[in-house]
Design a protein around this motif. Structure first.
Motif, PDB file in Angstrom:
ATOM      1  N   ARG A 105      -3.935  -3.080 -10.566  1.00 57.95           N
ATOM      2  CA  ARG A 105      -3.271  -4.327 -10.948  1.00 57.95           C
ATOM      3  C   ARG A 105      -1.761  -4.135 -11.046  1.00 57.95           C
ATOM      4  O   ARG A 105      -0.968  -4.943 -10.536  1.00 57.95           O
ATOM      5  N   GLN A 135      -0.086  -3.691  -7.683  1.00 60.72           N
ATOM      6  CA  GLN A 135       0.124  -4.986  -7.041  1.00 60.72           C
ATOM      7  C   GLN A 135       1.336  -5.694  -7.659  1.00 60.72           C
ATOM      8  O   GLN A 135       2.167  -6.289  -6.942  1.00 60.72           O
ATOM      9  N   SER A 136       1.470  -5.610  -8.979  1.00 58.06           N
ATOM     10  CA  SER A 136       2.583  -6.254  -9.664  1.00 58.06           C
ATOM     11  C   SER A 136       3.916  -5.642  -9.258  1.00 58.06           C
ATOM     12  O   SER A 136       4.906  -6.361  -9.037  1.00 58.06           O
ATOM     13  N   ARG A 192       4.668  -4.127  -6.478  1.00 62.72           N
ATOM     14  CA  ARG A 192       4.988  -4.499  -5.092  1.00 62.72           C
ATOM     15  C   ARG A 192       5.511  -5.930  -5.028  1.00 62.72           C
ATOM     16  O   ARG A 192       6.458  -6.223  -4.292  1.00 62.72           O
ATOM     17  N   ALA A 193       4.899  -6.813  -5.809  1.00 56.87           N
ATOM     18  CA  ALA A 193       5.339  -8.205  -5.824  1.00 56.87           C
ATOM     19  C   ALA A 193       6.757  -8.351  -6.372  1.00 56.87           C
ATOM     20  O   ALA A 193       7.491  -9.274  -6.010  1.00 56.87           O
ATOM     21  N   GLU A 216       6.661   0.089  -1.275  1.00 54.57           N
ATOM     22  CA  GLU A 216       5.396   0.823  -1.166  1.00 54.57           C
ATOM     23  C   GLU A 216       5.513   2.151  -1.907  1.00 54.57           C
ATOM     24  O   GLU A 216       6.330   3.009  -1.564  1.00 54.57           O
ATOM     25  N   ARG A 257      -8.216  -6.471  -6.010  1.00 53.26           N
ATOM     26  CA  ARG A 257      -6.779  -6.394  -6.254  1.00 53.26           C
ATOM     27  C   ARG A 257      -5.959  -6.630  -4.994  1.00 53.26           C
ATOM     28  O   ARG A 257      -4.748  -6.839  -5.071  1.00 53.26           O
ATOM     29  N   VAL A 302      -5.064  -4.532  -2.592  1.00 54.39           N
ATOM     30  CA  VAL A 302      -4.082  -3.484  -2.319  1.00 54.39           C
ATOM     31  C   VAL A 302      -4.527  -2.672  -1.112  1.00 54.39           C
ATOM     32  O   VAL A 302      -5.719  -2.609  -0.767  1.00 54.39           O
TER      33      VAL A 302
END
Length: 548
Positions: free
Chosen positions: A362, A365-366, A368-369, A374, A402, A404
């Motif tokens: 999680r 993902q956060s 990267r956003a 990467e 997720r 990813v």
């Protein structure tokens, strides 16, 4: 050997003197009038042989001296509780000579048996039974003060026996005992409790912090390579310490040291842990802690902190390691070593491991956003999780949920995990590798593994244990060993991550040796997600400024 005679009839004394004179025996004959006179001789110490008539025999069956019974005639049955007997007509020099030789042999045999009962036959140090008796005695002498008990266990010793044979294992144990003795002083004790488990009893009456200093030296000494049949082996060890108190009994002290050793074992590698009464006040406290951890998992009360990894060549952050923390309501922040051992034993490590993976994905993902780019996310995977039949299915589900890319997910395994049930581990690792997940070997150099074995596993990175990095400047042989590990890893197509980098000189050496990545407080301490985001933005801006 002293000969003590206890008999009312004076002819027994005269007969023994005549026979001893004829034999020109060096043994002294001491005639005791009664039992109190004999007990005075007992207090003098030394070896004695008691000659006595049936009426003069001590009533206690646990009388410590070997006894020869003096009889007027041959008995119908063998007398009990004596090593031999003589009759009046047999009291000749030849019969006495044979009696004394037999008594000496029996005493030597009994002495050898007693030593074997309390002494380890391989190393010559005390065994479990002997050590427990010595521990009780020392605690009584010191009234429970100024003593520290250590329990030490070797990691993967069974692998040595299976790979090189039991004779090689015995030679390794002798090396271990020699290294332990070299770190001890007069007043300390070392014992082999069995197999690969040892105990240390340290006298700390004059120096309160001595136990911790000895523990540092012991784990450092046992971390050095062992040489067996021309091969270099490295074993981890786990040492648990427990301080004695005025009201501590031997069993309780052993139990506390056992708890401490389990905590040390959870850290992997050569390390030690001192019993922490704040956390481990009693067995019920441990059970309470287990229940509290279950509730913390259900309530999502745990947190992940992330320690960045730096690419040595580019100076950029290329990944991070997820580390679980427990903000306990009453005990404050608990580090992994304060609850992971209990989670391993209770089986909670499996749901805890899934929670860590889910939360790390999680946060991955956060990040990267938020524009972090990467980054590899490394998560520790317990051997107990490998034994879970739902591991592969659960990971597939979490990765899909997720959203990813699994190529950026990395599982860190210990040498202990990959060497146990290697076929099962290999099969699970290969299945996960097909998803795109990559693997790193954590704490490399502290366990019993080989590059040949590792080459058969889908491992992408080796993480050199921080114990080697800490000694780079102080131990030239460590520098050569680290350089060799990096070179061999590169020859196998593996990247190398050095852990525990805390000063710039270590970073400089590792750069010269060709390490690919570094991790440690010089780069950053483990950070919660919000602080990590700020750190990554700051590092990114610094890198872009340097490039422009």
């Amino acid at each position: 050997m002293r000969l003590v005679l206890l008999a009312d009839e004076p002819e027994w004394g005269e007969g023994l003197r005549v026979a001893l004179s004829a034999l020109r025996s060096p043994h002294r004959l001491i005639v005791a009038e009664d039992w109190p006179a004999v007990t005075e001789r007992l207090a003098e110490g030394g070896h004695s042989l008691l000659f006595t008539t049936p009426d003069g025999r001590p009533a206690s069956a646990r009388f410590p001296w070997p006894t020869v019974l003096l009889l007027k005639e041959e008995p119908d049955e063998t007398p009990e509780g004596v090593i031999d007997w003589l009759t009046g007509p047999q009291l000749s020099p030849d019969m006495l000579r044979r009696c004394l030789r037999y008594a000496r042999e029996r005493c030597n045999l009994q002495g050898a048996l007693q030593r074997l009962a309390v002494q380890d036959s391989l190393t010559g140090v005390a065994n479990r039974q002997g050590f427990q008796a010595l521990l009780a005695t020392r605690l009584a002498e010191h009234e429970g003060e100024g003593l520290v008990l250590g329990l030490l266990d070797l990691d993967n010793f069974r692998r040595v026996n299976d790979t090189l044979g039991h004779q090689a294992g015995d030679r390794l144990i002798l090396q271990v005992v020699a290294r332990l003795k070299a770190q001890l002083e007069v007043g300390d004790l070392v014992a082999r409790l069995g197999g690969d488990e040892f105990s240390l009893l340290l006298d700390t009456a004059r120096h309160s912090g001595r136990a911790e200093r000895v523990a540092d030296r012991v784990v450092e000494a046992l971390a050095e390579p062992y040489w067996l049949d021309g091969e270099s082996l490295m074993l981890g060890c786990s040492l648990g310490l427990a301080h004695a108190k005025a009201d501590t009994d031997p069993d309780q002290l052993l139990w506390l040291a056992q708890i401490a050793m389990r905590h040390a074992k959870a850290k992997q590698g050569c390390t030690w842990y001192r019993y922490n009464e704040r956390i481990n006040r009693s067995a019920s406290n441990l059970a309470d802690l287990e229940g509290e951890l279950r509730r913390a998992l259900r309530r999502d009360d745990l947190e992940l902190h992330y320690q960045p990894r730096l690419c040595v060549e580019t100076g950029r952050i290329v990944g991070m390691e997820a580390l679980v923390r427990w903000p306990h309501a009453e005990r404050g922040w608990l580090a992994p070593n304060e609850f992971i051992p209990m989670a391993e034993e209770s089986g909670l490590i499996v749901p805890l491991g899934y929670w860590v993976i889910s939360r790390a994905l999680r946060d991955m993902q956060s990040l990267r956003a938020s524009g972090a780019g990467e980054l590899h996310m490394a998560v520790n995977l317990s051997f107990r999780q490998f034994q879970d039949s739902q591991l592969l299915v659960t990971l597939q589900r979490l990765i899909k949920e997720r959203g990813v890319d699994p190529h950026w997910l990395e599982f860190e395994l210990t040498e202990t995990a990959v060497m146990r049930r290697s076929d099962q581990v290999r099969g699970t690792m290969n299945a996960l590798a097909e998803l795109g997940v990559r693997f790193s070997l954590d704490d490399f150099g502290t366990g019993f593994s080989s590059f040949v074995h590792l080459s058969r596993l889908p491992i992408s990175l080796l993480k050199i244990d921080k114990s080697f990095v800490e000694q780079l400047a102080r131990r030239p042989q460590n520098s050569r060993l680290v350089r060799a590990m990096i070179s061999l890893a590169h020859n196998l197509g593996l990247e190398v991550v050095a852990e525990g980098v805390e000063v710039t000189s270590q970073l400089g050496q590792l750069r010269r040796f060709g390490a690919d990545q570094v991790q440690g407080y010089l780069i950053s301490k483990p950070l919660p997600l919000a602080e990590l985001s700020v750190f990554l933005k700051t590092e990114g801006n610094a890198s872009r400024t340097a490039e422009s």
